[in-house]
Design a protein around this motif. Structure first.
Motif, PDB file in Angstrom:
ATOM      1  N   THR A   2       4.471  -3.904  73.800  1.00  0.00           N
ATOM      2  CA  THR A   2       3.356  -3.623  72.905  1.00  0.00           C
ATOM      3  C   THR A   2       2.033  -3.769  73.636  1.00  0.00           C
ATOM      4  N   LYS A   3       0.990  -3.269  73.021  1.00  0.00           N
ATOM      5  CA  LYS A   3      -0.351  -3.380  73.601  1.00  0.00           C
ATOM      6  C   LYS A   3      -0.733  -4.853  73.781  1.00  0.00           C
ATOM      7  N   ALA A   4      -0.421  -5.675  72.779  1.00  0.00           N
ATOM      8  CA  ALA A   4      -0.762  -7.102  72.852  1.00  0.00           C
ATOM      9  C   ALA A   4       0.014  -7.799  73.967  1.00  0.00           C
ATOM     10  N   SER A   5       1.311  -7.495  74.105  1.00  0.00           N
ATOM     11  CA  SER A   5       2.081  -8.160  75.152  1.00  0.00           C
ATOM     12  C   SER A   5       1.660  -7.669  76.535  1.00  0.00           C
ATOM     13  N   SER A   6       1.257  -6.406  76.627  1.00  0.00           N
ATOM     14  CA  SER A   6       0.745  -5.892  77.899  1.00  0.00           C
ATOM     15  C   SER A   6      -0.534  -6.617  78.295  1.00  0.00           C
ATOM     16  N   LEU A   7      -1.418  -6.840  77.337  1.00  0.00           N
ATOM     17  CA  LEU A   7      -2.649  -7.588  77.604  1.00  0.00           C
ATOM     18  C   LEU A   7      -2.318  -9.010  78.047  1.00  0.00           C
ATOM     19  N   ARG A   8      -1.385  -9.641  77.368  1.00  0.00           N
ATOM     20  CA  ARG A   8      -0.990 -11.009  77.726  1.00  0.00           C
ATOM     21  C   ARG A   8      -0.436 -11.067  79.149  1.00  0.00           C
ATOM     22  N   GLU A   9       0.378 -10.102  79.523  1.00  0.00           N
ATOM     23  CA  GLU A   9       0.933 -10.057  80.873  1.00  0.00           C
ATOM     24  C   GLU A   9      -0.181  -9.886  81.910  1.00  0.00           C
ATOM     25  N   GLN A  10      -1.159  -9.032  81.615  1.00  0.00           N
ATOM     26  CA  GLN A  10      -2.266  -8.815  82.546  1.00  0.00           C
ATOM     27  C   GLN A  10      -3.101 -10.081  82.718  1.00  0.00           C
ATOM     28  N   ILE A  11      -3.329 -10.793  81.626  1.00  0.00           N
ATOM     29  CA  ILE A  11      -4.090 -12.041  81.718  1.00  0.00           C
ATOM     30  C   ILE A  11      -3.313 -13.070  82.540  1.00  0.00           C
ATOM     31  N   ALA A  12      -2.005 -13.169  82.302  1.00  0.00           N
ATOM     32  CA  ALA A  12      -1.178 -14.103  83.071  1.00  0.00           C
ATOM     33  C   ALA A  12      -1.208 -13.748  84.560  1.00  0.00           C
ATOM     34  N   LYS A  13      -1.127 -12.466  84.872  1.00  0.00           N
ATOM     35  CA  LYS A  13      -1.175 -12.036  86.271  1.00  0.00           C
ATOM     36  C   LYS A  13      -2.545 -12.295  86.882  1.00  0.00           C
ATOM     37  N   GLN A 127     -15.366 -21.659  71.384  1.00  0.00           N
ATOM     38  CA  GLN A 127     -14.604 -21.058  72.468  1.00  0.00           C
ATOM     39  C   GLN A 127     -13.268 -20.520  71.940  1.00  0.00           C
ATOM     40  N   THR A 128     -12.829 -19.416  72.531  1.00  0.00           N
ATOM     41  CA  THR A 128     -11.517 -18.859  72.199  1.00  0.00           C
ATOM     42  C   THR A 128     -10.549 -19.115  73.354  1.00  0.00           C
ATOM     43  N   TYR A 129      -9.266 -18.971  73.059  1.00  0.00           N
ATOM     44  CA  TYR A 129      -8.261 -19.116  74.111  1.00  0.00           C
ATOM     45  C   TYR A 129      -8.473 -18.046  75.180  1.00  0.00           C
ATOM     46  N   LEU A 130      -8.799 -16.833  74.756  1.00  0.00           N
ATOM     47  CA  LEU A 130      -9.044 -15.757  75.707  1.00  0.00           C
ATOM     48  C   LEU A 130     -10.197 -16.109  76.639  1.00  0.00           C
ATOM     49  N   ARG A 131     -11.273 -16.636  76.098  1.00  0.00           N
ATOM     50  CA  ARG A 131     -12.417 -17.019  76.930  1.00  0.00           C
ATOM     51  C   ARG A 131     -12.008 -18.043  77.970  1.00  0.00           C
ATOM     52  N   GLU A 132     -11.248 -19.037  77.568  1.00  0.00           N
ATOM     53  CA  GLU A 132     -10.852 -20.101  78.483  1.00  0.00           C
ATOM     54  C   GLU A 132      -9.904 -19.591  79.559  1.00  0.00           C
ATOM     55  N   LEU A 133      -8.982 -18.702  79.196  1.00  0.00           N
ATOM     56  CA  LEU A 133      -8.076 -18.130  80.197  1.00  0.00           C
ATOM     57  C   LEU A 133      -8.845 -17.285  81.203  1.00  0.00           C
ATOM     58  N   LEU A 134      -9.807 -16.516  80.729  1.00  0.00           N
ATOM     59  CA  LEU A 134     -10.619 -15.709  81.645  1.00  0.00           C
ATOM     60  C   LEU A 134     -11.507 -16.598  82.505  1.00  0.00           C
ATOM     61  N   LEU A 135     -12.012 -17.671  81.938  1.00  0.00           N
ATOM     62  CA  LEU A 135     -12.802 -18.622  82.710  1.00  0.00           C
ATOM     63  C   LEU A 135     -11.958 -19.242  83.825  1.00  0.00           C
ATOM     64  N   ALA A 136     -10.728 -19.612  83.496  1.00  0.00           N
ATOM     65  CA  ALA A 136      -9.835 -20.177  84.509  1.00  0.00           C
ATOM     66  C   ALA A 136      -9.552 -19.150  85.612  1.00  0.00           C
ATOM     67  N   ALA A 137      -9.335 -17.917  85.231  1.00  0.00           N
ATOM     68  CA  ALA A 137      -9.069 -16.873  86.236  1.00  0.00           C
ATOM     69  C   ALA A 137     -10.289 -16.623  87.101  1.00  0.00           C
ATOM     70  N   ASP A 138     -11.459 -16.722  86.533  1.00  0.00           N
ATOM     71  CA  ASP A 138     -12.694 -16.494  87.282  1.00  0.00           C
ATOM     72  C   ASP A 138     -13.000 -17.649  88.229  1.00  0.00           C
ATOM     73  N   ARG A 139     -12.678 -18.873  87.836  1.00  0.00           N
ATOM     74  CA  ARG A 139     -13.003 -20.062  88.618  1.00  0.00           C
ATOM     75  C   ARG A 139     -12.027 -20.326  89.744  1.00  0.00           C
ATOM     76  N   ALA A 140     -10.786 -20.017  89.522  1.00  0.00           N
ATOM     77  CA  ALA A 140      -9.773 -20.464  90.484  1.00  0.00           C
ATOM     78  C   ALA A 140      -8.995 -19.301  91.057  1.00  0.00           C
TER      79      ALA A 140
END
Length: 142
Positions: A2-13, A127-140
Protein backbone atom coordinates in the motif's frame (compact mmCIF):
# COMPACT_ATOMS: atom_id res chain seq x y z
CA UNK A 1 2.27 -2.86 -0.99
CA UNK A 2 0.00 0.00 0.00
CA UNK A 3 0.95 3.65 -0.28
CA UNK A 4 1.22 3.90 3.52
CA UNK A 5 3.44 0.82 3.84
CA UNK A 6 5.63 2.06 0.99
CA UNK A 7 6.09 5.36 2.83
CA UNK A 8 6.93 3.50 6.04
CA UNK A 9 9.53 1.39 4.23
CA UNK A 10 11.13 4.51 2.72
CA UNK A 11 11.32 6.20 6.11
CA UNK A 12 12.88 3.07 7.65
CA UNK A 13 15.43 2.94 4.82
CA UNK A 14 16.15 6.65 5.19
CA UNK A 15 17.52 5.91 8.65
CA UNK A 16 20.27 3.71 7.22
CA UNK A 17 20.83 4.17 3.53
CA UNK A 18 24.00 5.42 1.96
CA UNK A 19 22.66 7.23 -1.10
CA UNK A 20 23.87 10.68 -0.07
CA UNK A 21 26.51 9.91 2.56
CA UNK A 22 28.61 7.21 4.10
CA UNK A 23 26.87 5.13 6.75
CA UNK A 24 27.99 5.27 10.36
CA UNK A 25 28.84 1.58 10.12
CA UNK A 26 31.21 2.21 7.21
CA UNK A 27 32.66 5.35 8.78
CA UNK A 28 33.70 3.59 11.98
CA UNK A 29 34.49 0.14 10.59
CA UNK A 30 38.24 0.55 10.19
CA UNK A 31 38.96 3.67 12.20
CA UNK A 32 42.16 2.96 14.16
CA UNK A 33 41.74 3.11 17.93
CA UNK A 34 44.58 5.63 18.12
CA UNK A 35 42.58 8.15 16.07
CA UNK A 36 39.21 7.86 17.84
CA UNK A 37 39.98 10.66 20.30
CA UNK A 38 42.03 12.87 17.97
CA UNK A 39 40.54 16.14 16.83
CA UNK A 40 41.73 16.69 13.23
CA UNK A 41 43.33 20.06 12.49
CA UNK A 42 40.71 22.62 11.60
CA UNK A 43 37.79 20.53 12.81
CA UNK A 44 35.94 21.08 16.09
CA UNK A 45 35.37 17.45 17.16
CA UNK A 46 37.09 14.09 17.39
CA UNK A 47 35.51 10.94 15.92
CA UNK A 48 34.55 9.89 19.47
CA UNK A 49 32.77 13.16 20.15
CA UNK A 50 30.86 12.87 16.87
CA UNK A 51 29.94 9.23 17.47
CA UNK A 52 28.72 9.95 20.99
CA UNK A 53 26.78 13.03 19.86
CA UNK A 54 25.02 10.97 17.19
CA UNK A 55 24.32 8.14 19.63
CA UNK A 56 23.01 10.43 22.35
CA UNK A 57 20.87 12.46 19.96
CA UNK A 58 19.36 9.41 18.29
CA UNK A 59 18.68 7.76 21.65
CA UNK A 60 17.05 10.95 22.90
CA UNK A 61 14.70 11.01 19.90
CA UNK A 62 13.81 7.34 20.42
CA UNK A 63 13.24 7.88 24.15
CA UNK A 64 11.03 10.90 23.44
CA UNK A 65 8.89 8.88 21.03
CA UNK A 66 8.40 5.92 23.37
CA UNK A 67 8.64 7.14 26.93
CA UNK A 68 5.67 8.98 28.49
CA UNK A 69 8.03 9.88 31.38
CA UNK A 70 10.58 11.41 29.00
CA UNK A 71 12.79 14.13 30.49
CA UNK A 72 14.34 16.62 28.12
CA UNK A 73 18.12 16.75 28.06
CA UNK A 74 20.01 20.02 28.55
CA UNK A 75 21.46 21.51 25.38
CA UNK A 76 24.35 21.34 24.64
CA UNK A 77 25.91 19.75 27.74
CA UNK A 78 23.93 16.50 27.72
CA UNK A 79 24.40 15.94 23.98
CA UNK A 80 28.21 15.97 23.82
CA UNK A 81 30.76 13.84 25.68
CA UNK A 82 33.15 15.61 28.01
CA UNK A 83 36.21 13.66 26.86
CA UNK A 84 37.74 13.85 23.39
CA UNK A 85 38.26 10.09 23.31
CA UNK A 86 36.63 6.92 24.58
CA UNK A 87 37.77 5.51 27.91
CA UNK A 88 38.48 2.16 26.25
CA UNK A 89 37.99 0.21 23.04
CA UNK A 90 35.00 -1.40 24.75
CA UNK A 91 33.41 2.03 25.28
CA UNK A 92 33.78 2.74 21.56
CA UNK A 93 32.27 -0.63 20.65
CA UNK A 94 29.39 -0.12 23.09
CA UNK A 95 28.61 3.30 21.60
CA UNK A 96 28.55 1.89 18.06
CA UNK A 97 26.37 -1.05 19.17
CA UNK A 98 23.93 1.25 20.99
CA UNK A 99 23.66 3.49 17.94
CA UNK A 100 22.91 0.46 15.75
CA UNK A 101 20.36 -0.90 18.24
CA UNK A 102 18.52 2.42 18.55
CA UNK A 103 18.56 2.88 14.77
CA UNK A 104 16.92 -0.55 14.38
CA UNK A 105 14.30 0.44 16.97
CA UNK A 106 13.51 3.63 15.03
CA UNK A 107 13.24 1.61 11.82
CA UNK A 108 10.79 -0.77 13.49
CA UNK A 109 8.79 2.21 14.73
CA UNK A 110 8.66 3.60 11.19
CA UNK A 111 7.31 0.30 9.86
CA UNK A 112 4.82 -0.31 12.68
CA UNK A 113 1.28 0.16 11.30
CA UNK A 114 0.00 0.62 14.86
CA UNK A 115 1.84 3.96 15.02
CA UNK A 116 0.09 6.71 13.12
CA UNK A 117 3.02 8.63 11.70
CA UNK A 118 1.19 11.95 11.58
CA UNK A 119 -0.19 11.60 15.12
CA UNK A 120 1.11 13.92 17.78
CA UNK A 121 3.23 12.29 20.44
CA UNK A 122 0.95 12.35 23.50
CA UNK A 123 3.53 13.73 25.95
CA UNK A 124 5.09 16.15 23.48
CA UNK A 125 4.29 19.72 22.55
CA UNK A 126 2.97 19.13 19.05
CA UNK A 127 5.70 16.88 17.59
CA UNK A 128 4.59 13.96 15.43
CA UNK A 129 6.19 10.55 15.06
CA UNK A 130 6.94 11.40 11.43
CA UNK A 131 8.76 14.58 12.46
CA UNK A 132 10.89 12.72 14.97
CA UNK A 133 11.78 9.93 12.52
CA UNK A 134 12.79 12.49 9.91
CA UNK A 135 14.76 14.40 12.52
CA UNK A 136 16.62 11.21 13.45
CA UNK A 137 17.37 10.51 9.78
CA UNK A 138 18.61 14.05 9.28
CA UNK A 139 20.84 14.04 12.39
CA UNK A 140 22.43 10.65 12.17
CA UNK A 141 24.09 8.79 9.34
CA UNK A 142 22.83 5.29 8.70
Amino acid sequence: MTKASSLREQIAKLLSWEDAHVSLDAAVANLPAALRGVQPAGLPYSPWQLLEHLRITQHDILDFCRNPEYRELTWPDDYWPAAAGPSSPAAWDASVAQFQHDRAQLQEMAKDPAIELEARIPHGSGQTYLRELLLAADRAPG
